[in-house]
Write a protein that holds these residues in place. Structure first.
Motif: not given
Length: 334
Positions: A34-44
């Motif tokens: 499983l890999y979990c990432e935030t939408i906010a991280a897509q900014e950078k």
């Protein structure tokens, strides 16, 4: 967590890149299934824009918790808005609509679906990417059928689903604690909660009424086999023999649980792949027909027009012009 290293994607005969994790090539480098990432991280990482790509052997769940985004799924764009809870609704509307719009959206993206995310600055939420090796046993354990899903789906949360939003938050928190005791079982439990919510909101009503698990198991296996063999255009009897039932019995199961004929499921999967090829590649229609098992391009054109409502050539032209596809003709009995 170990930092991932950017790498180029793989490609098949299409022009659409194939990633395991977007931006990190076609090798699963995460130590978890499983890999979990935030939408906010897509900014950078991507300046809020995840360009069109697809996955194989991976299922993805996008949770837009707040803010706005556009998702493009197999060429169809959908605008999503998820206001922060407690903020006033924009423009006129009832209190009920305001309550229901506060909790966000969940987008389900099975393998091979071409998808693109365009987030507006300030959007929040999560993107979960999980292997089918994790998804399938979880679904079987909880009596779910999401691992057989072939088409993307969009679900809305309302205030009564606040526990689901909190579950996403807790999963993301636990995911980034790699050395916590019993982390794996807890992640599976949290993911199971999310999958059960998804199943309750996505499962067709006819599926909810079915009480005979053998029929449901046959349907799930049938859908999996279609996903693997659809381009070879086997007849229903070929699948039935491998399932240990007669073609007539398989057809009854599919009609009871899915409301369609067994042959219709095969044809719908062929149509889906044909649409993807027409939208995302520049291959000649004759080459697309051949790759999908049609020896005669004219027969492919008749097949496509009967199910999609327009010819492959007209469908491609309409999509390239920025239009939308005609609705499927669900009146056919095939």
């Amino acid at each position: 967590m170990t930092a991932l290293i950017p790498a180029p994607p793989a490609h098949d005969h299409t022009t659409v890149p194939i990633y395991k994790l977007y931006g990190y090539g076609n090798v699963w480098t995460s130590p978890d299934p499983l890999y979990c990432e935030t939408i906010a991280a897509q900014e950078k990482l991507h300046n809020w824009h995840v360009t069109a790509h697809k996955h194989t052997d991976l299922f993805q769940i996008l949770f837009l918790q707040s803010g706005d985004a556009t998702v493009v799924l197999d060429g169809q764009a959908r605008a999503l808005g998820a206001r922060p809870a407690g903020s006033p609704p924009a423009g006129p509307g009832t209190a009920e609509r305001a309550r229901r719009s506060a909790a966000g959206h969940v987008v389900l993206i099975p393998q091979r679906v071409v998808h693109e995310f365009i987030f507006q600055p300030g959007a929040n939420g999560y993107i979960l990417t999980l292997t089918y090796a994790l998804l399938q046993p979880l679904c079987q354990r909880h009596g779910l059928s999401l691992h057989t899903l072939a088409d993307p789906a969009l679900l809305a949360l309302d205030a009564r689903d606040d526990y689901t939003s909190r579950t996403f938050d807790q999963l993301e928190l636990e995911y980034h604690r790699p050395h916590h005791p019993q982390r794996g079982p807890l992640l599976e439990a949290l993911l199971g909660t999310i999958l059960v919510w998804v199943h309750r909101h996505h499962a067709p009503r006819s599926e909810k009424r079915v009480e005979q698990p053998p029929g449901g198991l046959h349907l799930a296996r049938y859908a999996q086999m279609i996903e693997t063999h659809f381009s070879r255009q086997h007849q229903v009897g070929w699948y039935a023999r491998r399932l240990g039932v007669t073609a007539a019995h398989l057809n009854i199961i599919v009609q009871t649980l899915a409301g369609k004929t067994a042959l219709r499921l095969i044809h719908e999967r062929l149509l889906l792949e044909a649409r993807r090829e027409l939208v995302y590649t520049v291959r000649p229609i004759s080459a697309i027909a051949d790759s999908l098992g049609f020896a005669d391009p004219a027969y492919f054109t008749r097949f496509f027009k009967r199910l999609a409502g327009l010819s492959p050539k007209d469908f491609r032209r309409r999509m390239l012009d920025g239009g939308t596809a005609a609705p499927d003709d669900h009146t056919t009995g095939s």
